[in-house]
Enzyme design. Structure first.
Site, PDB file in Angstrom:
ATOM      1  N   ARG A 436       0.837  -1.210   0.000  1.00 29.53           N
ATOM      2  CA  ARG A 436       0.000   0.000   0.000  1.00 29.53           C
ATOM      3  C   ARG A 436       0.868   1.255   0.000  1.00 29.53           C
ATOM      4  O   ARG A 436       0.585   2.223  -0.722  1.00 29.53           O
ATOM      5  CB  ARG A 436      -0.917  -0.017   1.219  1.00 29.53           C
ATOM      6  CG  ARG A 436      -1.698   1.271   1.437  1.00 29.53           C
ATOM      7  CD  ARG A 436      -2.650   1.138   2.619  1.00 29.53           C
ATOM      8  NE  ARG A 436      -3.305   2.407   2.897  1.00 29.53           N
ATOM      9  CZ  ARG A 436      -2.921   3.273   3.841  1.00 29.53           C
ATOM     10  NH1 ARG A 436      -1.876   2.978   4.615  1.00 29.53           N
ATOM     11  NH2 ARG A 436      -3.568   4.395   4.027  1.00 29.53           N
ATOM     12  N   GLY A 566     -11.488  -4.675  12.454  1.00 31.54           N
ATOM     13  CA  GLY A 566     -10.963  -3.880  13.557  1.00 31.54           C
ATOM     14  C   GLY A 566      -9.706  -3.124  13.152  1.00 31.54           C
ATOM     15  O   GLY A 566      -9.386  -2.977  11.969  1.00 31.54           O
ATOM     16  N   HIS A 594     -26.377 -19.053  10.369  1.00 31.60           N
ATOM     17  CA  HIS A 594     -26.099 -20.500  10.458  1.00 31.60           C
ATOM     18  C   HIS A 594     -27.033 -21.320   9.577  1.00 31.60           C
ATOM     19  O   HIS A 594     -26.743 -22.492   9.277  1.00 31.60           O
ATOM     20  CB  HIS A 594     -26.205 -20.970  11.917  1.00 31.60           C
ATOM     21  CG  HIS A 594     -25.264 -22.081  12.256  1.00 31.60           C
ATOM     22  ND1 HIS A 594     -24.945 -23.092  11.369  1.00 31.60           N
ATOM     23  CD2 HIS A 594     -24.565 -22.354  13.381  1.00 31.60           C
ATOM     24  CE1 HIS A 594     -24.106 -23.936  11.939  1.00 31.60           C
ATOM     25  NE2 HIS A 594     -23.848 -23.513  13.157  1.00 31.60           N
ATOM     26  N   ASP A 598     -22.454 -23.044   7.286  1.00 34.25           N
ATOM     27  CA  ASP A 598     -21.995 -23.897   8.376  1.00 34.25           C
ATOM     28  C   ASP A 598     -20.653 -23.390   8.891  1.00 34.25           C
ATOM     29  O   ASP A 598     -19.936 -22.635   8.215  1.00 34.25           O
ATOM     30  CB  ASP A 598     -21.867 -25.346   7.914  1.00 34.25           C
ATOM     31  CG  ASP A 598     -23.211 -25.943   7.512  1.00 34.25           C
ATOM     32  OD1 ASP A 598     -24.224 -25.532   8.103  1.00 34.25           O
ATOM     33  OD2 ASP A 598     -23.243 -26.797   6.613  1.00 34.25           O
TER      34      ASP A 598
END
Length: 621
Positions: A436, A566, A594, A598
């Site tokens: 970057r 985060g 769910h 899975d």
């Protein structure tokens, strides 16, 4: 020019015919969205708004039912093609389920059900083309055993309900029902335009600013006003020419339901002055207050100039249901009660078999007899945010914006109905940060690439590698998308928006960066168009720039997963040589539905994502 003049004459003839039929049958709707020479409503008895489309309800020889019309799935849609029905005759329907795929003027969009019931009849089969908005396409009933009654139903055949009823003795004046929704007074020919559905999920809107004032001329393409919807602020474009005769809702009016009268349009400027005193009640958009009991008529009453048909006697209202019993109410009545925040338990029904209809709900709300929804008024008040402040407390009440209200509803629905689970991994991003830095230092690049751009690219490629995550839950199947359209969460002054980077797997970092910057700017300015925020297949929410190390996001339905990103932090780890080194670590959490994903599939996707992010050059392969 000759063709345009012919079309204009045909339009005016259609309006004249409509007004002629209106004067002979007060049961017709007072609201005219758009009249053209091909429209026909001779078989309809009443209309109610249905998120941009129309519904007609019949109660005669046929069981109670709703006729669902082609909805307006985009602000510019006037007709659509039914690509495929997702429900067949006899199938049960629940709110949120997909009724059909409709090809609009912009894209193929899923038509979601807003009410529960059973499909009794499909009036427009798969492949039907150029179905006008408002044209009947299907029949919905509440009970499965009512489906058989519509086996031979055709909209062209006039139902028994359309036959004039035998005259009944007039009821006492004190018990006279509210006047039907019909224009009052002698007004020149006009159209009453209702609040439109400017997005597929819009049920109400706020008028931010009128772009036209009373007396102004209007041409197709002009903006009537700017409307704040549940997604963005969108301009309401005119479809016909004429003059603004009256504005029924001033600028700043909030929570105007779709279908409520807002503006009056006339063909001739000379007719504008006649509407100076025209109100929403004249348009049939406001309930008329109940008149006080009249004194008994005197024998010397003056004879009328011409006999008038006696009004039909009001249906006797059934007693409210006992606690624990099933409440029978029309889908529209349920919707009105939900919007008003009242319970149907104490409302007496006047429909067939004691069924609660929309009129019963409106009367209960107007009289103040309807109780709040919930077990107790205190519980309802608390859940609605009506918390009693401590004595001497200082506070400010901030009104909900449309966007925040709808976001709250959808997030609450997501947590209640979607079985979430969460997977968290740490990604070593030193190689990505170095790349970057090199790109941003390059004079030829011309753009500044962010960490979030790399995250979007890596997530998009991981979705192609593990396509099961790029899916959504449907009542009868799991839909797996071939295209990758990543929604990016953007915080705005009015709430959270999720504009979409389309085909992000096929775009380079520079194109992704440009799209994100452009969409974020539009979102913050309230200028996003529906095509820019509807239809994403996966969502990314990044709070790393605020120093948040790790968090878990809520799945954005109908998508099956959302990635919470985060901050990047330094961490000492054991290297392959057995020593220790400091590395840059980015923590991400994948929230999964769910029912669709899975645990092993979610872990496989995270493994692919981390591989792309830790080795960014592999994204070029």
């Amino acid at each position: 020019m000759a063709g345009q003049e012919s079309a204009r004459l045909a339009l005016r003839l259609g309006r004249a015919l409509y007004r002629a039929s209106y004067s002979s049958n007060n049961a017709l709707s007072t609201t005219l969205h758009r009249i053209n020479s091909s429209s026909s409503s001779s078989w309809a008895t009443s209309r109610v708004p249905f998120l941009g489309c129309q519904q007609w309800r019949f109660y005669a020889d046929l069981p109670p039912h709703s006729v669902m019309s082609m909805p307006s799935l985009s602000p510019t849609m006037t007709q659509g093609n039914i690509a495929q029905w997702k429900k067949k005759e006899g199938d049960q329907v629940a709110p949120g389920q997909i009724l059909a795929e409709v090809e609009t003027d912009k894209a193929t969009i899923e038509w979601e059900a807003q009410e529960e019931g059973y499909i009794a009849k499909i009036l427009k089969p798969d492949g039907s083309k150029e179905v006008a908005v408002g044209q009947p396409v299907a029949i919905l009933v509440e009970e499965a055993d009512a489906v058989a009654a519509f086996k031979n139903y055709t909209p062209g055949a006039a139902p028994a309900a359309s036959k004039p009823a035998a005259p009944k003795p007039p009821p006492p004046a004190a018990a006279a029902p509210a006047a039907p929704a019909a224009p009052k007074g002698n007004f020149p020919p006009h159209q009453v335009l209702n609040m439109p559905a400017l997005s597929p999920t819009m049920s109400q809107g706020n008028i931010i600013e009128w772009k036209k004032k009373i007396g102004d001329t209007v041409a197709p393409g002009d903006l009537y006003c700017e409307v704040e919807t549940d997604k963005a602020t969108i301009g309401w474009e005119a479809q016909e020419e004429g003059f603004i005769a009256q504005l029924l809702k001033p600028a700043g009016t909030k929570d105007i339901a779709v279908g409520v009268p807002v503006v009056v349009l006339v063909e001739e400027k000379e007719a504008v002055a006649a509407f100076a005193s025209f109100t929403a009640e004249d348009a049939g958009g406001a309930p008329k207050a109940a008149a006080p009991a009249a004194a008994p008529a005197t024998p010397a009453a003056a004879p009328a100039a011409a006999p008038k048909p006696a009004p039909a006697a009001p249906r006797a209202a059934a007693a409210p249901v006992a606690p624990g019993e099933r409440i029978k109410a029309s889908p529209y009545a349920k919707k009105l009660a939900s919007q008003a925040g009242v319970s149907l338990a104490g409302v007496a029904g006047s429909g067939p078999g004691g069924r609660i209809i929309a009129e019963d709900v409106n009367q209960a709300v107007a009289s103040g007899k309807a109780g709040p929804a919930g077990a107790a008024a205190a519980v309802a008040a608390h859940s609605a945010g009506a918390v009693i402040a401590p004595a001497g407390a200082s506070y400010v009440d901030i009104p909900h914006t449309q966007i925040r209200r709808i976001t709250a509803q959808r997030l609450l629905e997501s947590k209640r109905t979607i079985p979430h689970y969460y997977l968290t991994v740490e990604c070593q991003v030193d190689a990505m940060l170095k790349l970057r830095e090199q790109i941003n230092k390059s004079a030829s690049a011309g753009v500044k690439i962010s960490v979030n751009d790399f995250v979007i690219k890596a997530a998009s490629l991981a979705l192609k590698k593990v396509p099961g995550v790029n899916s959504s839950w449907q009542p009868d199947f799991i839909r797996q998308y071939n295209n990758v359209d990543v929604s990016v969460a953007v915080q705005t002054p009015v709430g959270l928006l999720t504009p979409i980077v389309r085909d992000s797997d096929k775009k380079g970092l520079a194109a992704i960066s440009a799209d994100v910057k452009s969409l974020a700017a539009k979102a913050k300015d309230g200028k996003l168009q529906p095509a820019e925020f509807i239809g994403g297949t996966f969502t990314i929410s990044n709070l790393g720039m605020y120093g948040v190390k790790q968090f878990a996001a809520i799945v954005n339905p109908p998508q099956a997963a959302i990635l919470a990103v985060g901050s990047t932090d330094k961490k000492v780890v054991l290297n392959k040589a057995g020593g220790y080194e400091e590395v840059s670590v980015l923590t991400v959490t994948l929230s999964c539905d769910h029912r669709v994903i899975d645990g092993a599939m979610g872990a496989e996707w995270l493994q692919a994502f981390r591989g792309y992010l830790e080795n960014p050059f592999t994204m070029l392969l």
